[in-house]
Design a protein around this motif. Structure first.
Motif, mmCIF file in Angstrom:
data_model
loop_
_atom_site.group_PDB
_atom_site.id
_atom_site.type_symbol
_atom_site.label_atom_id
_atom_site.label_comp_id
_atom_site.label_asym_id
_atom_site.label_seq_id
_atom_site.Cartn_x
_atom_site.Cartn_y
_atom_site.Cartn_z
ATOM 1 N N LEU A 92 0.832 -1.200 0.000
ATOM 2 C CA LEU A 92 0.000 0.000 0.000
ATOM 3 C C LEU A 92 0.870 1.255 0.000
ATOM 4 O O LEU A 92 1.896 1.299 0.689
ATOM 5 C CB LEU A 92 -0.893 0.045 1.249
ATOM 6 N N THR A 93 0.452 2.259 -0.737
ATOM 7 C CA THR A 93 1.064 3.578 -0.675
ATOM 8 C C THR A 93 0.378 4.349 0.457
ATOM 9 O O THR A 93 -0.686 3.927 0.944
ATOM 10 C CB THR A 93 0.850 4.347 -1.994
ATOM 11 N N PRO A 94 0.917 5.491 0.881
ATOM 12 C CA PRO A 94 0.199 6.310 1.866
ATOM 13 C C PRO A 94 -1.211 6.680 1.381
ATOM 14 O O PRO A 94 -2.169 6.634 2.157
ATOM 15 C CB PRO A 94 1.090 7.541 2.031
ATOM 16 N N THR A 95 -1.340 6.981 0.108
ATOM 17 C CA THR A 95 -2.661 7.261 -0.467
ATOM 18 C C THR A 95 -3.542 6.024 -0.381
ATOM 19 O O THR A 95 -4.732 6.112 -0.072
ATOM 20 C CB THR A 95 -2.533 7.708 -1.941
ATOM 21 N N GLY A 96 -2.956 4.864 -0.636
ATOM 22 C CA GLY A 96 -3.700 3.618 -0.575
ATOM 23 C C GLY A 96 -4.164 3.281 0.831
ATOM 24 O O GLY A 96 -5.274 2.777 1.023
ATOM 25 N N VAL A 97 -3.331 3.564 1.830
ATOM 26 C CA VAL A 97 -3.734 3.328 3.220
ATOM 27 C C VAL A 97 -4.963 4.170 3.541
ATOM 28 O O VAL A 97 -5.955 3.671 4.080
ATOM 29 C CB VAL A 97 -2.580 3.628 4.199
ATOM 30 N N ALA A 98 -4.904 5.463 3.193
ATOM 31 C CA ALA A 98 -6.034 6.355 3.469
ATOM 32 C C ALA A 98 -7.284 5.918 2.710
ATOM 33 O O ALA A 98 -8.385 5.882 3.267
ATOM 34 C CB ALA A 98 -5.662 7.794 3.104
ATOM 35 N N ALA A 99 -7.122 5.567 1.441
ATOM 36 C CA ALA A 99 -8.261 5.141 0.623
ATOM 37 C C ALA A 99 -8.852 3.831 1.142
ATOM 38 O O ALA A 99 -10.071 3.663 1.181
ATOM 39 C CB ALA A 99 -7.823 4.983 -0.838
ATOM 40 N N ALA A 100 -7.989 2.905 1.547
ATOM 41 C CA ALA A 100 -8.462 1.618 2.064
ATOM 42 C C ALA A 100 -9.252 1.822 3.352
ATOM 43 O O ALA A 100 -10.320 1.226 3.540
ATOM 44 C CB ALA A 100 -7.278 0.682 2.305
ATOM 45 N N ARG A 101 -8.740 2.666 4.226
ATOM 46 C CA ARG A 101 -9.472 2.936 5.476
ATOM 47 C C ARG A 101 -10.816 3.593 5.192
ATOM 48 O O ARG A 101 -11.830 3.231 5.795
ATOM 49 C CB ARG A 101 -8.619 3.790 6.393
ATOM 50 N N GLN A 102 -10.811 4.536 4.272
ATOM 51 C CA GLN A 102 -12.056 5.214 3.902
ATOM 52 C C GLN A 102 -13.054 4.220 3.293
ATOM 53 O O GLN A 102 -14.239 4.256 3.606
ATOM 54 C CB GLN A 102 -11.762 6.342 2.917
ATOM 55 N N ALA A 103 -12.581 3.334 2.443
ATOM 56 C CA ALA A 103 -13.458 2.334 1.819
ATOM 57 C C ALA A 103 -14.035 1.391 2.863
ATOM 58 O O ALA A 103 -15.208 1.015 2.783
ATOM 59 C CB ALA A 103 -12.687 1.550 0.749
ATOM 60 N N GLN A 104 -13.237 1.005 3.846
ATOM 61 C CA GLN A 104 -13.718 0.126 4.900
ATOM 62 C C GLN A 104 -14.799 0.804 5.746
ATOM 63 O O GLN A 104 -15.816 0.196 6.067
ATOM 64 C CB GLN A 104 -12.555 -0.329 5.797
ATOM 65 N N VAL A 105 -14.591 2.079 6.079
ATOM 66 C CA VAL A 105 -15.584 2.831 6.854
ATOM 67 C C VAL A 105 -16.877 2.965 6.059
ATOM 68 O O VAL A 105 -17.975 2.746 6.585
ATOM 69 C CB VAL A 105 -15.031 4.218 7.248
ATOM 70 N N ALA A 106 -16.758 3.308 4.783
ATOM 71 C CA ALA A 106 -17.953 3.461 3.936
ATOM 72 C C ALA A 106 -18.717 2.140 3.820
ATOM 73 O O ALA A 106 -19.949 2.130 3.877
ATOM 74 C CB ALA A 106 -17.562 3.971 2.551
ATOM 75 N N ALA A 107 -18.004 1.034 3.695
ATOM 76 C CA ALA A 107 -18.657 -0.273 3.594
ATOM 77 C C ALA A 107 -19.385 -0.608 4.891
ATOM 78 O O ALA A 107 -20.505 -1.120 4.871
ATOM 79 C CB ALA A 107 -17.627 -1.350 3.266
ATOM 80 N N GLU A 108 -18.769 -0.302 6.021
ATOM 81 C CA GLU A 108 -19.419 -0.559 7.312
ATOM 82 C C GLU A 108 -20.672 0.304 7.469
ATOM 83 O O GLU A 108 -21.702 -0.172 7.950
ATOM 84 C CB GLU A 108 -18.446 -0.301 8.462
ATOM 85 N N GLN A 109 -20.600 1.540 7.036
ATOM 86 C CA GLN A 109 -21.776 2.419 7.105
ATOM 87 C C GLN A 109 -22.900 1.886 6.225
ATOM 88 O O GLN A 109 -24.062 1.910 6.625
ATOM 89 C CB GLN A 109 -21.405 3.845 6.699
ATOM 90 N N ARG A 110 -22.571 1.378 5.035
ATOM 91 C CA ARG A 110 -23.589 0.800 4.151
ATOM 92 C C ARG A 110 -24.230 -0.426 4.790
ATOM 93 O O ARG A 110 -25.440 -0.611 4.732
ATOM 94 C CB ARG A 110 -22.989 0.433 2.789
ATOM 95 N N ARG A 111 -23.403 -1.270 5.422
ATOM 96 C CA ARG A 111 -23.934 -2.461 6.100
ATOM 97 C C ARG A 111 -24.879 -2.064 7.230
ATOM 98 O O ARG A 111 -25.942 -2.660 7.394
ATOM 99 C CB ARG A 111 -22.797 -3.321 6.657
ATOM 100 N N ARG A 112 -24.512 -1.054 7.990
ATOM 101 C CA ARG A 112 -25.365 -0.617 9.106
ATOM 102 C C ARG A 112 -26.683 -0.043 8.600
ATOM 103 O O ARG A 112 -27.740 -0.331 9.159
ATOM 104 C CB ARG A 112 -24.635 0.402 9.970
ATOM 105 N N ARG A 113 -26.613 0.760 7.534
ATOM 106 C CA ARG A 113 -27.845 1.329 6.964
ATOM 107 C C ARG A 113 -28.737 0.217 6.422
ATOM 108 O O ARG A 113 -29.949 0.238 6.614
ATOM 109 C CB ARG A 113 -27.526 2.341 5.862
#
Length: 106
Positions: A76-97
């Motif tokens: 992972l690049t630093p950009t990739g770390v941030a994007a991966a974390r953001q994608a994981q949070v967004a996926a969790e929010q979708r699951r909760r909704r």
């Protein structure tokens, strides 16, 4: 940041990378850890690398001496770390909704 569609296999690959963000992984290693088929992993790696989320390198070994092809390692690049974390949070929010719409309690 590129807007990549987050499928379940992509999220599984990102979760595996995020477990140890500095660790390099090759395709088969990632597939086994993420619980994905190798044929699924390689297009994901290409997409993430094209998006700037991963960098790769080919190992410097003699395939004849090693008795196998050279491996391409991804990290992972630093950009990739941030994007991966953001994608994981967004996926969790979708699951909760989705769960809230179905009346499930979290």
């Amino acid at each position: 940041m590129p807007n990549l569609r987050m499928t379940t296999p992509r999220l599984l690959a990102l979760r595996t990378f995020l477990a140890e963000p500095e660790r390099e992984r090759y395709g088969l290693d990632l597939a086994l850890e993420a619980g994905l088929e190798p044929g699924t992993v390689y297009p994901i790696l290409v997409a993430f690398e094209n998006a700037g989320w991963l960098v790769s390198r080919e190992e410097d070994v003699d395939p004849h001496t090693e008795g196998r092809p050279r491996r391409r390692y991804y990290r992972l690049t630093p950009t990739g770390v941030a994007a991966a974390r953001q994608a994981q949070v967004a996926a969790e929010q979708r699951r909760r909704r989705a769960g809230a719409r179905e009346g499930f309690a979290w």
